[in-house]
Design a protein around this motif. Structure first.
Motif, PDB file in Angstrom:
ATOM      1  N   TYR A 213      59.066 137.780  28.963  1.00 58.45           N
ATOM      2  CA  TYR A 213      57.662 137.946  29.330  1.00 58.45           C
ATOM      3  C   TYR A 213      56.809 137.922  28.064  1.00 58.45           C
ATOM      4  O   TYR A 213      56.969 138.759  27.180  1.00 58.45           O
ATOM      5  N   ASP A 214      55.913 136.982  27.949  1.00 61.61           N
ATOM      6  CA  ASP A 214      55.022 136.881  26.795  1.00 61.61           C
ATOM      7  C   ASP A 214      53.657 137.453  27.163  1.00 61.61           C
ATOM      8  O   ASP A 214      52.983 136.974  28.093  1.00 61.61           O
ATOM      9  N   VAL A 215      53.261 138.496  26.446  1.00 66.68           N
ATOM     10  CA  VAL A 215      51.964 139.137  26.688  1.00 66.68           C
ATOM     11  C   VAL A 215      51.304 139.416  25.342  1.00 66.68           C
ATOM     12  O   VAL A 215      51.876 139.161  24.289  1.00 66.68           O
ATOM     13  N   TRP A 216      50.101 139.952  25.381  1.00 68.91           N
ATOM     14  CA  TRP A 216      49.392 140.268  24.145  1.00 68.91           C
ATOM     15  C   TRP A 216      48.500 141.489  24.383  1.00 68.91           C
ATOM     16  O   TRP A 216      48.332 141.941  25.525  1.00 68.91           O
ATOM     17  N   GLU A 217      47.958 142.019  23.292  1.00 65.57           N
ATOM     18  CA  GLU A 217      47.082 143.181  23.433  1.00 65.57           C
ATOM     19  C   GLU A 217      45.913 142.830  24.349  1.00 65.57           C
ATOM     20  O   GLU A 217      45.297 141.780  24.207  1.00 65.57           O
ATOM     21  N   GLY A 218      45.661 143.726  25.305  1.00 64.14           N
ATOM     22  CA  GLY A 218      44.586 143.481  26.253  1.00 64.14           C
ATOM     23  C   GLY A 218      45.002 142.662  27.453  1.00 64.14           C
ATOM     24  O   GLY A 218      44.177 142.425  28.347  1.00 64.14           O
ATOM     25  N   HIS A 219      46.253 142.202  27.500  1.00 56.76           N
ATOM     26  CA  HIS A 219      46.741 141.407  28.633  1.00 56.76           C
ATOM     27  C   HIS A 219      46.716 142.250  29.902  1.00 56.76           C
ATOM     28  O   HIS A 219      47.079 143.431  29.902  1.00 56.76           O
ATOM     29  N   GLU A 220      46.306 141.623  31.014  1.00 57.25           N
ATOM     30  CA  GLU A 220      46.175 142.342  32.283  1.00 57.25           C
ATOM     31  C   GLU A 220      47.503 142.939  32.753  1.00 57.25           C
ATOM     32  O   GLU A 220      47.529 143.981  33.415  1.00 57.25           O
ATOM     33  N   HIS A 221      48.628 142.306  32.411  1.00 56.02           N
ATOM     34  CA  HIS A 221      49.928 142.748  32.914  1.00 56.02           C
ATOM     35  C   HIS A 221      50.804 143.399  31.838  1.00 56.02           C
ATOM     36  O   HIS A 221      52.003 143.608  32.057  1.00 56.02           O
ATOM     37  N   LEU A 222      50.229 143.730  30.657  1.00 60.50           N
ATOM     38  CA  LEU A 222      51.012 144.315  29.579  1.00 60.50           C
ATOM     39  C   LEU A 222      51.699 145.613  30.007  1.00 60.50           C
ATOM     40  O   LEU A 222      52.902 145.794  29.792  1.00 60.50           O
ATOM     41  N   ASP A 223      50.959 146.525  30.611  1.00 58.61           N
ATOM     42  CA  ASP A 223      51.539 147.806  31.018  1.00 58.61           C
ATOM     43  C   ASP A 223      52.620 147.621  32.074  1.00 58.61           C
ATOM     44  O   ASP A 223      53.647 148.313  32.059  1.00 58.61           O
ATOM     45  N   GLU A 224      52.415 146.680  32.976  1.00 62.45           N
ATOM     46  CA  GLU A 224      53.408 146.425  34.028  1.00 62.45           C
ATOM     47  C   GLU A 224      54.723 145.924  33.432  1.00 62.45           C
ATOM     48  O   GLU A 224      55.813 146.358  33.821  1.00 62.45           O
ATOM     49  N   VAL A 225      54.625 145.022  32.447  1.00 65.07           N
ATOM     50  CA  VAL A 225      55.826 144.515  31.784  1.00 65.07           C
ATOM     51  C   VAL A 225      56.501 145.630  30.979  1.00 65.07           C
ATOM     52  O   VAL A 225      57.728 145.788  31.003  1.00 65.07           O
ATOM     53  N   ALA A 226      55.697 146.432  30.279  1.00 57.88           N
ATOM     54  CA  ALA A 226      56.250 147.498  29.448  1.00 57.88           C
ATOM     55  C   ALA A 226      56.995 148.537  30.278  1.00 57.88           C
ATOM     56  O   ALA A 226      57.965 149.136  29.809  1.00 57.88           O
ATOM     57  N   ARG A 227      56.542 148.737  31.527  1.00 54.18           N
ATOM     58  CA  ARG A 227      57.180 149.734  32.395  1.00 54.18           C
ATOM     59  C   ARG A 227      58.427 149.209  33.091  1.00 54.18           C
ATOM     60  O   ARG A 227      59.127 149.971  33.754  1.00 54.18           O
ATOM     61  N   PHE A 228      58.694 147.922  32.957  1.00 57.27           N
ATOM     62  CA  PHE A 228      59.778 147.301  33.727  1.00 57.27           C
ATOM     63  C   PHE A 228      61.109 148.037  33.539  1.00 57.27           C
ATOM     64  O   PHE A 228      61.790 148.394  34.497  1.00 57.27           O
ATOM     65  N   LEU A 229      61.508 148.284  32.291  1.00 57.61           N
ATOM     66  CA  LEU A 229      62.793 148.932  32.034  1.00 57.61           C
ATOM     67  C   LEU A 229      62.808 150.359  32.576  1.00 57.61           C
ATOM     68  O   LEU A 229      63.781 150.791  33.196  1.00 57.61           O
ATOM     69  N   SER A 230      61.724 151.076  32.335  1.00 55.94           N
ATOM     70  CA  SER A 230      61.647 152.452  32.807  1.00 55.94           C
ATOM     71  C   SER A 230      61.771 152.527  34.330  1.00 55.94           C
ATOM     72  O   SER A 230      62.509 153.358  34.863  1.00 55.94           O
ATOM     73  N   ASP A 231      61.064 151.628  35.020  1.00 56.08           N
ATOM     74  CA  ASP A 231      61.118 151.618  36.488  1.00 56.08           C
ATOM     75  C   ASP A 231      62.520 151.244  36.982  1.00 56.08           C
ATOM     76  O   ASP A 231      63.029 151.841  37.941  1.00 56.08           O
TER      77      ASP A 231
END
Length: 333
Positions: free
Chosen positions: A267-285
């Protein structure tokens, strides 16, 4: 399919892991034993798949005689059957504390002298033996458990956790089978096994006429356990290997397609990306759902038994890493 290209790529990635493990926590682990053990394990697995010595020697690019010499050096002693030559030599020296080299050569005279000398050098290089003196005055002393623990940073709890994972994943196992899985001697298993039995993490299975076997119905290395990271790495790695080897076996399709497999997502994202938090939470979820499911099964399994019905073990590994372009490095998440 270019198998050689794939093998080279897998070996390259595996050596990255080995190098990281060898230098973890400031250690500088000796690798001569590891290189020898890789060769011996690979030979054993190729034989298990039905290949003969000539074919295996050709695969390693070795003359048959050279191949046999190397296997002999690493495998069973002609002097003490049922023991590898290296194990037999270490145990002989341990029983006598300090032993001159001529005495060792006499004791293992049924083994090739050149091979025995080579094994002694390997054992010194890997820290299993200490050598003093020169020429005909060379003597050898076996490293104690305290010496080995100091060099490797081992603690009883670390060893117990690693053994716990092996018994849970591959058990029920006899003492000899456990030693084979972890590539250590049965004597080195005694202390961690006692600890696992005392805490009921491992239990005995006694069958008349057969060696005692050990099993672990559950194995959970809690997040943040300072003595559990080695066991966790072993557990993660063997889970990945199990998934890959299952995919390569001919009988892969004998089970439902939805039951096994693997996919790698990037997953390629950047600061301010709309889905950054969703991708970051993937492993935790994913870990939260996996933990909840595991606990639900543990509770059910405490109250029910398979009673001879066909059993299935689903082995899954969920992990991710993050590459931050600002620092140019990978960070485990």
């Amino acid at each position: 399919m270019n198998v050689n290209l794939l093998l080279d790529a897998v070996v390259a990635q595996t050596t990255v892991l080995l190098a990281q493990l060898a230098t973890s926590s400031g250690n500088r682990t000796r690798l001569a034993h590891t290189a020898n053990q890789v060769f011996l394990n690979l030979v054993a697995e190729l034989k298990r798949q039905g290949l003969g010595n000539k074919v295996i020697a050709d695969m390693f690019g070795l003359a048959l005689r050279t191949y046999h010499d190397k296997v002999q050096r690493l495998a069973e002693s002609n002097t003490l059957r049922g023991h590898s030559l290296s194990t037999a030599i270490v145990e002989y020296i341990q029983d006598r504390q300090t032993v001159p080299r001529p005495e060792i050569l006499r004791r293992f005279s049924r083994d090739n002298e050149r091979v025995v000398r080579s094994v002694l050098k390997d054992l010194v290089d890997t820290g299993m033996l200490f050598r003093t003196g020169t020429g005909a005055q060379v003597t050898y002393k076996a490293a104690t458990a305290a010496d080995t623990a100091h060099m490797l940073g081992n603690t009883p709890e670390r060893s117990a956790n690693l053994l716990w994972v092996a018994v849970h994943r591959f058990g029920p196992l006899s003492l000899e089978e456990m030693a084979s899985q972890l590539q250590i001697t049965p004597a080195e298993l005694e202390a961690p096994l006692r600890e696992l039995l005392a805490s009921a993490r491992v239990v005995e299975e006694a069958v008349p006429g057969h060696p005692i076997r050990y099993r672990a119905d559950e194995c959970v290395i809690e997040l943040g356990n300072e003595h559990g990271w080695e066991a966790a790495v072993f557990d993660h790695y063997q889970a990945v290997v199990s998934a890959l080897t299952a995919r390569l076996r001919d009988n892969y399709t004998t089970l439902p397609e939805t039951w096994q497999g693997g996919t790698t997502y990037t997953y390629d994202v950047w600061e301010g990306h709309e889905h950054l938090d969703e991708v970051a939470r993937f492993l935790s979820d994913a870990r939260k759902r996996g933990t909840e499911l595991r606990r639900k099964l543990e509770e059910y399994n405490r109250q029910h038994r398979a009673n001879g019905r066909r059993r299935f073990t689903f082995l899954s590994y969920v992990g991710q890493s993050v590459k931050d372009d600002a620092v140019g490095s990978d960070e485990d998440a």
